[in-house]
Design an enzyme around this catalytic site. Structure first.
Site, short mmCIF file in Angstrom:
data_model
loop_
_atom_site.label_atom_id
_atom_site.label_comp_id
_atom_site.label_asym_id
_atom_site.label_seq_id
_atom_site.Cartn_x
_atom_site.Cartn_y
_atom_site.Cartn_z
N SER A 86 27.31 45.61 33.97
CA SER A 86 28.73 45.35 34.17
C SER A 86 28.96 43.88 34.50
CB SER A 86 29.28 46.29 35.25
OG SER A 86 30.68 46.18 35.36
N HIS A 190 35.72 49.85 33.05
CA HIS A 190 35.12 50.23 31.75
C HIS A 190 35.82 51.45 31.14
CE1 HIS A 190 32.20 47.19 32.60
NE2 HIS A 190 31.91 47.77 33.74
#
Length: 312
Positions: A86, A190
């Site tokens: 991430s 996300h």
């Protein structure tokens, strides 16, 4: 072969930057970064409480700063590959030479602010599912309207969605899942909930002049290596609203023949996954400067092993 990896949001803990600032030149570097991005990284990394550093706009630049600082403390190393989970992908972009340190911190500051703003629109969050069959869990999440935002491998999937959807998940776990753990994040990262942040990040990315990676850069999007700096940055933008496939990254590490995995500060999460998914691979997490000597030994052993393999 050594792979250098950087953790994502949720890895931060109060005071974790404190011992790193005692290293020569570290406080000065952090002060310069703080001035560049308009955020007192030293304060948040040493004195702020858990709730303050849970703030997306704070946590993300803090994690990237800590990752770069700890990797720099290792000296001049050249891993066989780099990757980040991430927001850790921005750390990896700096470690691979795609972005210089200030550009990486500037980008992650804008990313954190944009994602915090998107997260404020709807009350959302994320929870980790431990155990169970991935296909069964993913189907169950989709039935509840949740997104499998992080497919981490080693029996772990992270669900993201509204607080109501996550509450429903707690009442109705997928078959085989042992435990559901809420994560220390402030939104459904996300997922489509982050779509408003993508345009802002794309605008910020246009101001960058990325270089091509100096070492193989393994992407969260599909676990593939990315050859150009432009493509790395493009993926960093799209990644905000799309799932992280760390399971595919680890499959790529395995295919590359990785023998050692070193996780930069605040390490622990990714080494834990690697211990379960990559048996036989030596792992080490940088948590404090006390770990640096062991890390250098791991790097030296991996380098020697690679040299022996090349000469065989």
């Amino acid at each position: 072969m050594l792979v250098l990896v950087a953790p994502g949001q949720g890895a931060q803990t109060p005071g974790f930057l404190t011992p790193w600032l005692d290293l020569p030149g570290a406080a000065e570097r952090v002060a310069a970064w703080s001035d560049a991005i308009g955020l007192d990284l030293a304060h948040y990394g040493t004195k702020a409480d858990a709730e303050e550093i849970r703030d997306t706009a704070v946590a993300q630049p803090l994690l990237v700063a800590a990752g770069i600082l700890s990797a720099t403390a290792l000296g001049d190393i050249r891993p066989g590959a780099v990757a980040g989970h991430s927001v850790g992908e921005i750390t990896a972009a700096a470690l691979s030479g795609v972005l210089d340190d200030t550009a990486a911190l500037t980008l992650v500051r804008k990313r954190g602010l944009a994602m915090a703003e998107a997260a404020a629109i709807t009350a959302t969050g994320m929870s980790a599912l431990l155990g169970g069959d991935p296909e069964v869990s993913v189907a169950h999440l989709e039935k509840l309207g949740l997104t499998p935002a992080n497919v981490n491998g080693a029996g772990q999937i992270v669900a993201a969605g509204t607080l109501e959807q996550l509450a429903a998940l707690n009442e109705d776990k997928p078959e085989g899942v042992r435990k559901i753990v809420p994560l220390k994040v402030a939104g459904a990262f996300h997922t489509h909930h982050m779509a408003p942040a993508v345009d802002k990040l794309a605008e910020a990315a246009r101001e960058l002049t990325p270089a091509d990676p100096a070492v193989p850069y393994v992407s969260n999007k599909d676990g593939q290596t990315v050859a150009t700096g432009d493509e790395v940055v493009s993926r960093l933008v799209g990644q905000v609203a799309n799932p992280v496939r760390w399971d595919l990254c680890m499959e790529t590490f395995k295919a590359m023949g990785v023998t050692a995995l070193l996780e930069v500060c605040p390490g622990g999460t990714l080494t834990g996954l690697a211990k379960r998914a990559l048996p036989g691979v030596k792992t080490l997490a940088l948590k404090t400067p006390d770990d640096l000597d062991a890390a250098r030994e791991l790097i030296a052993a991996a380098t020697e092993s690679a040299a022996d393999a090349a000469g065989a």
